[in-house]
Design a protein around this motif. Structure first.
Motif, PDB file in Angstrom:
ATOM      1  N   VAL A  12       0.793  -1.230   0.000  1.00  0.00           N
ATOM      2  CA  VAL A  12       0.000   0.000   0.000  1.00  0.00           C
ATOM      3  C   VAL A  12       0.825   1.279   0.000  1.00  0.00           C
ATOM      4  N   CYS A  13       2.137   1.168   0.189  1.00  0.00           N
ATOM      5  CA  CYS A  13       2.942   2.392   0.199  1.00  0.00           C
ATOM      6  C   CYS A  13       4.381   2.087  -0.216  1.00  0.00           C
ATOM      7  N   PRO A  14       5.079   3.114  -0.700  1.00  0.00           N
ATOM      8  CA  PRO A  14       6.480   2.916  -1.095  1.00  0.00           C
ATOM      9  C   PRO A  14       7.375   2.465   0.060  1.00  0.00           C
ATOM     10  N   ASN A  38       3.132  -2.326  -7.902  1.00  0.00           N
ATOM     11  CA  ASN A  38       1.763  -2.430  -8.420  1.00  0.00           C
ATOM     12  C   ASN A  38       1.240  -3.865  -8.468  1.00  0.00           C
ATOM     13  N   ALA A  39       2.127  -4.821  -8.667  1.00  0.00           N
ATOM     14  CA  ALA A  39       1.722  -6.230  -8.737  1.00  0.00           C
ATOM     15  C   ALA A  39       1.846  -6.946  -7.392  1.00  0.00           C
ATOM     16  N   SER A  40       2.451  -6.289  -6.403  1.00  0.00           N
ATOM     17  CA  SER A  40       2.699  -6.882  -5.084  1.00  0.00           C
ATOM     18  C   SER A  40       3.460  -8.203  -5.210  1.00  0.00           C
ATOM     19  N   GLY A  64       6.609  -7.986   8.335  1.00  0.00           N
ATOM     20  CA  GLY A  64       5.175  -7.709   8.441  1.00  0.00           C
ATOM     21  C   GLY A  64       4.315  -7.932   7.225  1.00  0.00           C
ATOM     22  N   PHE A  65       4.774  -8.737   6.269  1.00  0.00           N
ATOM     23  CA  PHE A  65       3.990  -8.956   5.057  1.00  0.00           C
ATOM     24  C   PHE A  65       3.708 -10.436   4.855  1.00  0.00           C
ATOM     25  N   ASP A  66       2.512 -10.733   4.408  1.00  0.00           N
ATOM     26  CA  ASP A  66       2.125 -12.120   4.140  1.00  0.00           C
ATOM     27  C   ASP A  66       2.519 -12.510   2.722  1.00  0.00           C
TER      28      ASP A  66
END
Length: 73
Positions: A12-14, A38-40, A64-66
């Motif tokens: 959601v953020c840079p 953009n593609a995560s 902190g990312f899944d």
């Protein structure tokens, strides 16, 4: 070298991108690292003698990312 692609939860953020780049980039044996905002997705090449796909997933989750899915080419 193994080419890996990881699909992440939505970025959601840079700052998210920078956290992931720093964490994964600190692992030994990681080359050609690209975090696609953009593609995560995270794309990289890893040297399986120095680091594993599981190591990459672990550091991404530690910041902190899944990780939703992984591919090895």
């Amino acid at each position: 070298m193994q080419k890996i692609i990881l699909q992440l939860e939505e970025l959601v953020c840079p700052t998210c991108l920078q956290k992931i780049e720093t964490a994964v980039g600190s692992l030994a044996g990681v080359q050609n690292l690209k975090v696609l905002f953009n593609a995560s997705k995270v794309k990289a090449e890893i040297d399986p003698e120095k680091t594993t796909l599981e190591d990459v997933v672990k550091v991404i989750e530690e910041v902190g990312f899944d990780v939703l899915s992984t591919k090895v080419k």
